[in-house]
Scaffold this motif. Sequence first.
Motif, PDB file in Angstrom:
ATOM      1  N   GLY A 126      16.950  13.820   7.550  1.00 23.81           N
ATOM      2  CA  GLY A 126      16.158  13.628   8.763  1.00 23.81           C
ATOM      3  C   GLY A 126      14.904  12.808   8.540  1.00 23.81           C
ATOM      4  N   ASN A 127      14.889  12.006   7.476  1.00 25.04           N
ATOM      5  CA  ASN A 127      13.711  11.190   7.184  1.00 25.04           C
ATOM      6  C   ASN A 127      13.457  10.147   8.267  1.00 25.04           C
ATOM      7  N   ARG A 128      12.198   9.985   8.596  1.00 26.65           N
ATOM      8  CA  ARG A 128      11.792   8.859   9.437  1.00 26.65           C
ATOM      9  C   ARG A 128      11.475   7.643   8.579  1.00 26.65           C
ATOM     10  N   ARG A 129      11.037   7.910   7.334  1.00 29.04           N
ATOM     11  CA  ARG A 129      10.634   6.833   6.442  1.00 29.04           C
ATOM     12  C   ARG A 129      11.060   7.124   5.012  1.00 29.04           C
ATOM     13  N   SER A 130      11.262   6.052   4.255  1.00 29.38           N
ATOM     14  CA  SER A 130      11.480   6.140   2.814  1.00 29.38           C
ATOM     15  C   SER A 130      10.513   5.170   2.154  1.00 29.38           C
ATOM     16  N   ASN A 131       9.952   5.565   1.012  1.00 33.73           N
ATOM     17  CA  ASN A 131       8.962   4.741   0.343  1.00 33.73           C
ATOM     18  C   ASN A 131       9.267   4.608  -1.143  1.00 33.73           C
ATOM     19  N   ALA A 152      14.478  -7.080   1.166  1.00 33.60           N
ATOM     20  CA  ALA A 152      15.921  -6.918   1.396  1.00 33.60           C
ATOM     21  C   ALA A 152      16.275  -5.452   1.644  1.00 33.60           C
ATOM     22  N   ALA A 153      15.684  -4.563   0.845  1.00 33.17           N
ATOM     23  CA  ALA A 153      15.943  -3.135   1.044  1.00 33.17           C
ATOM     24  C   ALA A 153      15.403  -2.680   2.391  1.00 33.17           C
ATOM     25  N   GLY A 154      14.225  -3.157   2.744  1.00 33.04           N
ATOM     26  CA  GLY A 154      13.631  -2.788   4.022  1.00 33.04           C
ATOM     27  C   GLY A 154      14.483  -3.207   5.200  1.00 33.04           C
ATOM     28  N   LYS A 155      15.126  -4.346   5.070  1.00 31.94           N
ATOM     29  CA  LYS A 155      16.025  -4.813   6.134  1.00 31.94           C
ATOM     30  C   LYS A 155      17.200  -3.868   6.312  1.00 31.94           C
ATOM     31  N   ALA A 156      17.758  -3.403   5.190  1.00 38.50           N
ATOM     32  CA  ALA A 156      18.883  -2.462   5.247  1.00 38.50           C
ATOM     33  C   ALA A 156      18.451  -1.145   5.886  1.00 38.50           C
ATOM     34  N   TYR A 157      17.268  -0.647   5.505  1.00 37.86           N
ATOM     35  CA  TYR A 157      16.769   0.604   6.088  1.00 37.86           C
ATOM     36  C   TYR A 157      16.482   0.432   7.574  1.00 37.86           C
ATOM     37  N   ALA A 160      19.382   0.734   9.657  1.00 35.23           N
ATOM     38  CA  ALA A 160      19.850   2.120   9.733  1.00 35.23           C
ATOM     39  C   ALA A 160      18.916   2.996  10.555  1.00 35.23           C
ATOM     40  N   GLY A 161      17.830   2.419  11.063  1.00 37.67           N
ATOM     41  CA  GLY A 161      16.910   3.169  11.903  1.00 37.67           C
ATOM     42  C   GLY A 161      15.873   3.960  11.143  1.00 37.67           C
ATOM     43  N   ILE A 162      15.620   3.585   9.892  1.00 41.13           N
ATOM     44  CA  ILE A 162      14.661   4.305   9.049  1.00 41.13           C
ATOM     45  C   ILE A 162      13.594   3.329   8.574  1.00 41.13           C
ATOM     46  N   GLY A 163      12.322   3.728   8.680  1.00 36.37           N
ATOM     47  CA  GLY A 163      11.243   2.900   8.189  1.00 36.37           C
ATOM     48  C   GLY A 163      11.261   2.846   6.671  1.00 36.37           C
ATOM     49  N   PHE A 164      10.717   1.774   6.118  1.00 40.87           N
ATOM     50  CA  PHE A 164      10.746   1.580   4.672  1.00 40.87           C
ATOM     51  C   PHE A 164       9.415   1.019   4.213  1.00 40.87           C
ATOM     52  N   GLY A 165       8.889   1.573   3.115  1.00 41.07           N
ATOM     53  CA  GLY A 165       7.582   1.123   2.670  1.00 41.07           C
ATOM     54  C   GLY A 165       7.369   1.201   1.178  1.00 41.07           C
ATOM     55  N   TYR A 166       6.149   0.893   0.777  1.00 40.03           N
ATOM     56  CA  TYR A 166       5.762   0.909  -0.634  1.00 40.03           C
ATOM     57  C   TYR A 166       4.490   1.725  -0.801  1.00 40.03           C
ATOM     58  N   THR A 190       7.731  -8.710   5.165  1.00 42.56           N
ATOM     59  CA  THR A 190       7.409  -8.844   6.579  1.00 42.56           C
ATOM     60  C   THR A 190       7.052  -7.511   7.213  1.00 42.56           C
ATOM     61  N   ARG A 191       6.231  -7.601   8.237  1.00 47.98           N
ATOM     62  CA  ARG A 191       5.859  -6.421   9.013  1.00 47.98           C
ATOM     63  C   ARG A 191       7.093  -5.712   9.564  1.00 47.98           C
ATOM     64  N   ARG A 192       8.111  -6.462   9.863  1.00 51.13           N
ATOM     65  CA  ARG A 192       9.316  -5.895  10.471  1.00 51.13           C
ATOM     66  C   ARG A 192      10.061  -4.983   9.508  1.00 51.13           C
ATOM     67  N   ASN A 193      10.043  -5.323   8.223  1.00 54.37           N
ATOM     68  CA  ASN A 193      10.892  -4.612   7.263  1.00 54.37           C
ATOM     69  C   ASN A 193      10.150  -3.723   6.271  1.00 54.37           C
ATOM     70  N   VAL A 194       8.890  -4.000   6.003  1.00 53.95           N
ATOM     71  CA  VAL A 194       8.181  -3.241   4.966  1.00 53.95           C
ATOM     72  C   VAL A 194       6.801  -2.801   5.463  1.00 53.95           C
ATOM     73  N   SER A 195       6.578  -1.502   5.420  1.00 54.72           N
ATOM     74  CA  SER A 195       5.272  -0.927   5.727  1.00 54.72           C
ATOM     75  C   SER A 195       4.625  -0.483   4.416  1.00 54.72           C
ATOM     76  N   PHE A 196       3.441   0.132   4.513  1.00 52.44           N
ATOM     77  CA  PHE A 196       2.743   0.576   3.309  1.00 52.44           C
ATOM     78  C   PHE A 196       2.234   1.999   3.473  1.00 52.44           C
ATOM     79  N   GLU A 197       2.470   2.763   2.415  1.00 46.45           N
ATOM     80  CA  GLU A 197       1.964   4.129   2.319  1.00 46.45           C
ATOM     81  C   GLU A 197       0.745   4.053   1.408  1.00 46.45           C
ATOM     82  N   MET A 198      -0.438   4.101   2.009  1.00 47.09           N
ATOM     83  CA  MET A 198      -1.667   3.874   1.253  1.00 47.09           C
ATOM     84  C   MET A 198      -2.137   5.149   0.575  1.00 47.09           C
ATOM     85  N   ASP A 199      -2.128   5.129  -0.756  1.00 46.48           N
ATOM     86  CA  ASP A 199      -2.666   6.245  -1.536  1.00 46.48           C
ATOM     87  C   ASP A 199      -4.153   5.996  -1.706  1.00 46.48           C
TER      88      ASP A 199
END
Length: 286
Positions: A126-131, A152-157, A160-166, A190-199
């Motif tokens: 049930g993840n909304r995001r993967s990082n 490329a990974a972010g595009k695949a996620y 699939a309807g799941i956000g993807f970040g670093y 790109t903003r479309r495919n990759v977000s950021f999880e800021m530590d």
Amino acid sequence: MAISRRSMLRGAAGAALAVGAAGALPAVAGAEGVARGGGHGHLRVRKDKISIQLYTLRSVLEVDLEGTLDALADIGYRNVELAGTYGRTASEFRKLLDRRHIRATSTHVGIDGDIDQAIADAKVLGNRRSNVPYANFGTIAEWSAFADRLEAAGKAYRRAGIGFGYHNHNHEFQAIDGTRPYDVLTRRTTRRNVSFEMDLFWVVAGNADPVREFYRIAGRVRQYHVKDRTPDGGFADLGEGVIDFPRIFRANWPLEVEEYIVENDEPVDAVKCAETGYNYLADVRF
């Protein structure tokens, strides 16, 4: 029952840390997220936006997975971020969480393995995001190639309807041949495919300003790791260190993150750390 369970887990944590400290793994372990509180226009973090990275509780999760999840539910957590499923399948872990009304909103995951399987597991959980939790390279060319892989990974996620970040550490803010790896990651994705999880701990440790970095990529920081720092650079439970979280939250709230994730890489008492972190975020005004 909640008090006795937490006390039991604290004892277990002490024993586990004594046994496992020498072999501890390195840490691989964000306007909708706030609500009006108090008066005078003060803001607060909504409780349904508070989460915790389970890496913080690895010592007690390994001893008593279900009891630790019970303790988190008792504290008030309804969201967690995963860093492994402790020998359970995605389906088994999802059932453990569902029984406690907890959701695994996100997961730390690599991109070197089977991405299709990782996406399938994320859907089950049930993840909304993967990082991606960690990367480190010695040259800008290697960071550039990694950024392309993230895209490329972010595009695949995304498909699939799941956000993807670093998720950052501190070294991404240290320049290599005049260029910061963090800037490579933000510019080559790109903003479309990759977000950021800021530590926030690691941004400060990298001698960068979380507010400035947030606005450099305005709108792309979707989650915070809210982790405090001692004056000498060690890890601290939330509110017991020197990072000015109200300043950061207040400055950034017009583009507010989705989730505030409690974390401490080396907690003295994992369950107490989780409780302190939850209470801090629930009570803080900014």
